[in-house]
Design a protein around this motif. Structure first.
Motif, PDB file in Angstrom:
ATOM      1  N   GLU A   6       5.361 -20.083   3.010  1.00  0.00           N
ATOM      2  CA  GLU A   6       6.511 -19.255   2.602  1.00  0.00           C
ATOM      3  C   GLU A   6       6.128 -18.273   1.488  1.00  0.00           C
ATOM      4  OE1 GLU A   6       9.572 -19.371   4.335  1.00  0.00           O
ATOM      5  OE2 GLU A   6       8.126 -20.494   5.562  1.00  0.00           O
ATOM      6  N   ILE A   7       5.319 -18.720   0.533  1.00  0.00           N
ATOM      7  CA  ILE A   7       4.927 -17.810  -0.552  1.00  0.00           C
ATOM      8  C   ILE A   7       3.948 -16.762  -0.023  1.00  0.00           C
ATOM      9  CG2 ILE A   7       3.109 -19.354  -1.457  1.00  0.00           C
ATOM     10  CD1 ILE A   7       5.268 -16.900  -3.520  1.00  0.00           C
ATOM     11  N   ALA A   8       3.090 -17.142   0.920  1.00  0.00           N
ATOM     12  CA  ALA A   8       2.145 -16.175   1.500  1.00  0.00           C
ATOM     13  C   ALA A   8       2.900 -15.056   2.220  1.00  0.00           C
ATOM     14  CB  ALA A   8       1.184 -16.874   2.453  1.00  0.00           C
ATOM     15  N   LYS A   9       3.993 -15.403   2.903  1.00  0.00           N
ATOM     16  CA  LYS A   9       4.796 -14.382   3.607  1.00  0.00           C
ATOM     17  C   LYS A   9       5.364 -13.348   2.643  1.00  0.00           C
ATOM     18  CE  LYS A   9       6.245 -17.687   7.150  1.00  0.00           C
ATOM     19  NZ  LYS A   9       7.333 -18.627   7.506  1.00  0.00           N
ATOM     20  N   ARG A  10       5.580 -13.773   1.395  1.00  0.00           N
ATOM     21  CA  ARG A  10       6.176 -12.865   0.403  1.00  0.00           C
ATOM     22  C   ARG A  10       5.116 -12.147  -0.436  1.00  0.00           C
ATOM     23  NH1 ARG A  10       9.364 -16.983   1.631  1.00  0.00           N
ATOM     24  NH2 ARG A  10      11.628 -16.964   1.312  1.00  0.00           N
ATOM     25  N   ALA A  11       3.831 -12.424  -0.159  1.00  0.00           N
ATOM     26  CA  ALA A  11       2.748 -11.903  -1.005  1.00  0.00           C
ATOM     27  C   ALA A  11       2.392 -10.461  -0.660  1.00  0.00           C
ATOM     28  CB  ALA A  11       1.521 -12.794  -0.858  1.00  0.00           C
ATOM     29  N   ASP A  12       1.662  -9.830  -1.584  1.00  0.00           N
ATOM     30  CA  ASP A  12       1.120  -8.491  -1.351  1.00  0.00           C
ATOM     31  C   ASP A  12      -0.294  -8.587  -0.785  1.00  0.00           C
ATOM     32  OD1 ASP A  12       3.331  -6.888  -2.573  1.00  0.00           O
ATOM     33  OD2 ASP A  12       2.784  -8.104  -4.313  1.00  0.00           O
ATOM     34  N   ILE A  13      -1.039  -9.554  -1.308  1.00  0.00           N
ATOM     35  CA  ILE A  13      -2.400  -9.800  -0.798  1.00  0.00           C
ATOM     36  C   ILE A  13      -2.550 -11.303  -0.553  1.00  0.00           C
ATOM     37  CG2 ILE A  13      -4.869  -9.746  -1.368  1.00  0.00           C
ATOM     38  CD1 ILE A  13      -4.373  -7.202  -2.960  1.00  0.00           C
TER      39      ILE A  13
ATOM     40  N   LEU B 138       0.826  -1.209   0.000  1.00  0.00           N
ATOM     41  CA  LEU B 138       0.000   0.000   0.000  1.00  0.00           C
ATOM     42  C   LEU B 138       0.861   1.260   0.000  1.00  0.00           C
ATOM     43  CD1 LEU B 138      -2.861  -1.178   2.371  1.00  0.00           C
ATOM     44  CD2 LEU B 138      -2.941  -0.951  -0.110  1.00  0.00           C
ATOM     45  N   GLU B 139       2.047   1.175   0.583  1.00  0.00           N
ATOM     46  CA  GLU B 139       2.970   2.325   0.515  1.00  0.00           C
ATOM     47  C   GLU B 139       3.380   2.589  -0.930  1.00  0.00           C
ATOM     48  OE1 GLU B 139       6.123   1.280   3.238  1.00  0.00           O
ATOM     49  OE2 GLU B 139       4.710   1.391   4.930  1.00  0.00           O
ATOM     50  N   ARG B 140       3.577   1.488  -1.676  1.00  0.00           N
ATOM     51  CA  ARG B 140       3.982   1.632  -3.087  1.00  0.00           C
ATOM     52  C   ARG B 140       2.802   2.011  -3.977  1.00  0.00           C
ATOM     53  NH1 ARG B 140       6.746  -3.483  -2.502  1.00  0.00           N
ATOM     54  NH2 ARG B 140       5.133  -4.439  -3.805  1.00  0.00           N
ATOM     55  N   ASN B 141       1.586   1.745  -3.504  1.00  0.00           N
ATOM     56  CA  ASN B 141       0.386   1.984  -4.316  1.00  0.00           C
ATOM     57  C   ASN B 141      -0.627   2.838  -3.550  1.00  0.00           C
ATOM     58  OD1 ASN B 141       0.670  -0.006  -6.808  1.00  0.00           O
ATOM     59  ND2 ASN B 141       1.378  -1.119  -5.000  1.00  0.00           N
TER      60      ASN B 141
ATOM     61  N   MET C 188      -7.478  -3.983  -9.200  1.00  0.00           N
ATOM     62  CA  MET C 188      -6.855  -2.719  -9.639  1.00  0.00           C
ATOM     63  C   MET C 188      -5.416  -2.958 -10.078  1.00  0.00           C
ATOM     64  SD  MET C 188      -8.227   0.146  -6.924  1.00  0.00           S
ATOM     65  CE  MET C 188      -7.322   1.546  -7.641  1.00  0.00           C
ATOM     66  N   LYS C 189      -4.691  -3.689  -9.240  1.00  0.00           N
ATOM     67  CA  LYS C 189      -3.259  -3.898  -9.531  1.00  0.00           C
ATOM     68  C   LYS C 189      -3.072  -4.768 -10.778  1.00  0.00           C
ATOM     69  CE  LYS C 189       0.972  -3.058  -8.828  1.00  0.00           C
ATOM     70  NZ  LYS C 189       1.450  -1.676  -9.045  1.00  0.00           N
ATOM     71  N   LEU C 190      -3.859  -5.832 -10.895  1.00  0.00           N
ATOM     72  CA  LEU C 190      -3.736  -6.718 -12.059  1.00  0.00           C
ATOM     73  C   LEU C 190      -4.076  -5.974 -13.354  1.00  0.00           C
ATOM     74  CD1 LEU C 190      -5.215 -10.099 -10.718  1.00  0.00           C
ATOM     75  CD2 LEU C 190      -2.834  -9.641 -11.309  1.00  0.00           C
ATOM     76  N   THR C 191      -5.104  -5.137 -13.288  1.00  0.00           N
ATOM     77  CA  THR C 191      -5.493  -4.363 -14.474  1.00  0.00           C
ATOM     78  C   THR C 191      -4.362  -3.421 -14.890  1.00  0.00           C
ATOM     79  OG1 THR C 191      -7.784  -4.492 -13.738  1.00  0.00           O
ATOM     80  CG2 THR C 191      -7.293  -2.853 -15.423  1.00  0.00           C
ATOM     81  N   GLU C 192      -3.765  -2.763 -13.901  1.00  0.00           N
ATOM     82  CA  GLU C 192      -2.634  -1.849 -14.174  1.00  0.00           C
ATOM     83  C   GLU C 192      -1.456  -2.577 -14.819  1.00  0.00           C
ATOM     84  OE1 GLU C 192      -1.223   0.123 -10.624  1.00  0.00           O
ATOM     85  OE2 GLU C 192      -3.248   0.831 -10.203  1.00  0.00           O
ATOM     86  N   ILE C 193      -1.099  -3.703 -14.229  1.00  0.00           N
ATOM     87  CA  ILE C 193       0.070  -4.462 -14.723  1.00  0.00           C
ATOM     88  C   ILE C 193      -0.172  -4.933 -16.150  1.00  0.00           C
ATOM     89  CG2 ILE C 193       1.309  -6.675 -14.432  1.00  0.00           C
ATOM     90  CD1 ILE C 193       1.189  -6.134 -11.382  1.00  0.00           C
ATOM     91  N   ARG C 194      -1.377  -5.391 -16.395  1.00  0.00           N
ATOM     92  CA  ARG C 194      -1.716  -5.890 -17.732  1.00  0.00           C
ATOM     93  C   ARG C 194      -1.648  -4.762 -18.763  1.00  0.00           C
ATOM     94  NH1 ARG C 194      -7.382  -8.902 -18.962  1.00  0.00           N
ATOM     95  NH2 ARG C 194      -6.976  -9.367 -21.145  1.00  0.00           N
ATOM     96  N   LYS C 195      -2.158  -3.591 -18.373  1.00  0.00           N
ATOM     97  CA  LYS C 195      -2.148  -2.422 -19.260  1.00  0.00           C
ATOM     98  C   LYS C 195      -0.712  -1.994 -19.568  1.00  0.00           C
ATOM     99  CE  LYS C 195      -5.388   1.446 -19.490  1.00  0.00           C
ATOM    100  NZ  LYS C 195      -6.319   2.191 -18.626  1.00  0.00           N
TER     101      LYS C 195
END
Length: 688
Positions: A435-442, A71-74, A106-113
């Protein structure tokens, strides 16, 4: 006290046992098998019996989490969901499901665009139902227009699918487990069956006691060898060598089924000529391998018995997780084709799959090169190791991860760590903070298999419809995916798992057209083996193989000398040790569920390194040691000496992420299908 009894299916390995839960006040008190259980035969392993405490674990993911750093980055995303955020700890906010999905969309749409459709990938799907696995690949291909979808078969049985489809046109077990009782001979190779698939092992042990008809081939002395008539401990990476030798004996001594070969196969003459002229295929080759000379006599004995009897072959990851895993599977199918040990009861080919729904996830199209029903997709995507490379190259920017711990159970973890850091967005659907959840954004907490309805396909193609043992207000995986798609486009209108299954029955009609929920409910305990039409299909390939012309194909691949065999022939293992990895009975895969179950975790709460007693002088005189390979090193591991391991070799389990076992492996993999070579890596052992 009166309990409610609910029938469902076990959530652990690919055996797919039927279970009965005794439930009181929305709490599971006990799990058992019915005496007339079709798969379980009234028995469950310790995981099936005691592996349900995770349902009420205090560490269970009960609400969605969003990383503060994300959220700091976005800040623009934060602005939209500000009202629902509540601090959880120094790293995470918790929020409601709608806000988490909105942020992800929101984030997926941005990345795809910004980066294009193929900057998105989806990995996972074998730990959930067929309905969720189907929607997972559909979301990637349809909603995101990306071909990049894969599942955990990449690290286990992808070579079985590849090798079997190349030779007989279908990559699944050919017979039901109960055919074990009709077989006159059983060969187990590269499968620690008692630990990894105990309820199948029970049947094999019964057969061994009655008929003394089992042969076991492995790199160490496993429990199943206690019951075996023939036991062959072979050098590391010698599967293809041994399998080709068996075929050599069958051909040279003319023990093959001439009528079957003539009527039902193609490519035989070229195969026969290649194998009879290959010096590596002659069992006498073992006379030159120090410590293994006796195999020159034993392998022909096993080959003759296999050829002359109605025989089944069982294999596991000890076959597939090698450089030549796919070729070794082809060599296994060649043995069945040579002898006619396929397409009938009491014979056949049985790859023992590891996850509760890995067969189902592959059937649903969670593979980059297969759409549902093993059809050709519009576009082929990248396999997981290629996706990691694409992350490092900046081509893949977003990862949707569902029930698959890529940051623990995949190889070359140092590289994966670097790849994940390059991503702009990771979303995870899970039960716990893996381990992957710890590295996730959501991270979104979802229902487990014991809290929902859905179809699971076990290792013998048997469909079971699970039903919830307890009620949960968490979403199912498919519900999260539907919400996500609706936030982005609004085309999915699924209201139940049955609605999705009915779509599967149309899309994957070659296997599932008549497998309605109604029929699956009626046969909940027995299940139905695909393909399901008017009836189900217990035995495959009765009349034809599933190839273009209906014939089984002989495609010879010779063994290439390397590793331990090469060193032993040159005078012995010069330095270090050959390490292999595997499972132990109380723990399961990445231990996410089993370590939350006290009765299981108390039996095995750390990974243990097994070494040969005769090597005690070569190893550090300390209770804990560290393993080092050219790619990385493990955490400190407790060492235990045994006479079940051969000199110059080691064995370790990989269940606990803290052990860092998969940091020892690099990119070595099956050359056709990129499954990691987990069953052999050279390591040095240093004191911890």
């Amino acid at each position: 006290m009166h309990f409610k009894e609910i029938e469902s299916v076990c959530t652990y390995c690919g055996v797919g046992c039927d279970i009965v839960a005794e439930v009181d006040e929305n709490s599971v008190k006990k799990i058992r098998a019915d005496k007339d259980g079709y798969v379980s035969q009234g028995k469950l392993c310790v995981k099936g019996k005691y592996g349900f405490d995770f349902l009420t674990s205090p560490d269970r993911l009960r609400e969605p989490r969003i990383a503060k750093r994300f959220l700091e980055r976005n800040p623009h995303i934060r602005e939209k969901i500000e009202d629902s955020l509540e601090p959880l700890d120094s790293e995470w906010y918790r929020c409601d499901l709608e806000s988490a999905v909105k942020a992800a969309a929101m984030k997926l749409t941005e990345i795809r665009k910004k980066y294009g459709d193929e900057s998105f990938c989806a990995i996972g799907g074998a730990r959930t139902s067929c309905e969720s696995a189907y929607l997972f690949q559909k979301f990637a291909r349809d909603a995101m227009n990306s071909p990049h979808v894969d599942n955990c078969a990449r690290v286990c049985h992808s070579p079985s699918l590849k090798g079997m489809r190349a030779t007989i046109g279908e990559g699944a077990a050919t017979n039901p487990y109960n055919d074990i009782y009709e077989a006159e001979f059983i060969l187990i190779i590269g499968s620690n069956t008692t630990e990894a698939h105990p309820i199948v092992a029970n049947r094999i042990i019964d057969a061994a006691r009655l008929h003394d008809n089992v042969a076991v081939i492995d790199v160490r002395e496993i429990k199943m060898m206690k019951y075996a008539k023939h036991k062959a401990v072979i050098p590391y990476e010698a599967n293809l060598l041994v399998l080709n030798m068996m075929a050599h004996v069958i051909l040279k001594e003319e023990l093959y089924n001439k009528k079957f070969v003539q009527d039902r196969t193609s490519g035989f003459e070229a195969y026969k000529e290649a194998i009879l002229n290959d010096p590596y295929a002659d069992p006498e080759f073992f006379r030159s391998i120090k410590g293994y000379e006796h195999l020159a006599t034993l392998i022909p004995v096993i080959a003759r018995e296999y050829a002359l009897k109605k025989s089944m072959i069982f294999w596991g990851l000890g076959i597939t997780e090698h450089l030549d895993g796919s070729y070794a599977v082809m060599a296994i199918t060649h043995l069945a084709l040579l002898t006619g040990n396929i397409g009938k009861n009491g014979a056949g080919l049985m790859p023992l799959r590891g996850q509760n729904n890995v067969q189902g996830a592959c059937d649903m199209g969670c593979l980059p090169y297969y759409a549902p029903d093993y059809q050709k997709p519009e576009k082929e995507g990248l396999m997981t190791p290629q996706l990691v490379d694409a992350m490092l190259e900046g081509k893949v920017k977003a990862l949707l991860n569902m029930g698959e711990d890529i940051a623990h159970i995949h190889p070359n973890q140092n590289k994966i760590e670097r790849g994940l850091k390059e991503l702009e967005f990771i979303m995870v659907q899970e039960l716990f903070m893996t381990e992957i959840a710890k590295r996730a954004d959501i991270v979104i907490g979802v229902k487990s298999a014991y809290e929902k309805e859905g179809v699971y396909v076990n290792a013998m193609r048997r469909l079971h419809l699970s039903q919830p043992l307890i009620e949960s207000d968490l979403p199912d995986d498919w519900e999260v995916l539907t919400m996500l798609e609706n936030e982005m486009r609004g085309e999915y209108s699924y209201k139940s798992s049955e609605e999705i299954w009915n779509e599967v029955r149309e899309v994957a009609h070659r296997r599932f057209s008549q497998a309605t929920y109604l029929r699956l409910k009626r046969h909940r305990k027995r299940g139905l083996q695909w393909p399901v039409y008017t009836e189900d299909t217990p035995v495959l390939h009765l009349l034809d193989f599933r190839t273009d012309d209906g014939l089984g194909k002989f495609i010879y691949h010779g063994y290439r000398e390397r590793g331990m065999v090469k060193e032993l022939r040159a005078g012995g293992v010069s330095s270090g040790f050959y390490l292999t990895t595997g499972r132990t009975l109380p723990q399961y895969n990445n231990a996410a569920q089993t370590k939350e179950c006290e009765k299981l975790n108390s039996r095995y709460d750390e990974d243990i390194l097994l070494a040969c007693e005769d090597d005690a002088d070569k190893l550090p005189k300390s209770e804990y040691v560290i393993l080092k390979s050219e790619y990385g090193e493990s955490a400190p591991l407790k060492i235990k000496f045994t006479d079940k391991i051969r000199p110059d070799t080691l064995f370790v389990t990989f269940h606990h992420a803290k052990s860092k076992i998969n940091y020892l492996f690099g990119d070595e993999c099956d050359e056709l299908i990129l499954t990691a070579a987990f069953k052999s890596v050279k390591v040095e052992v240093v004191p911890a």
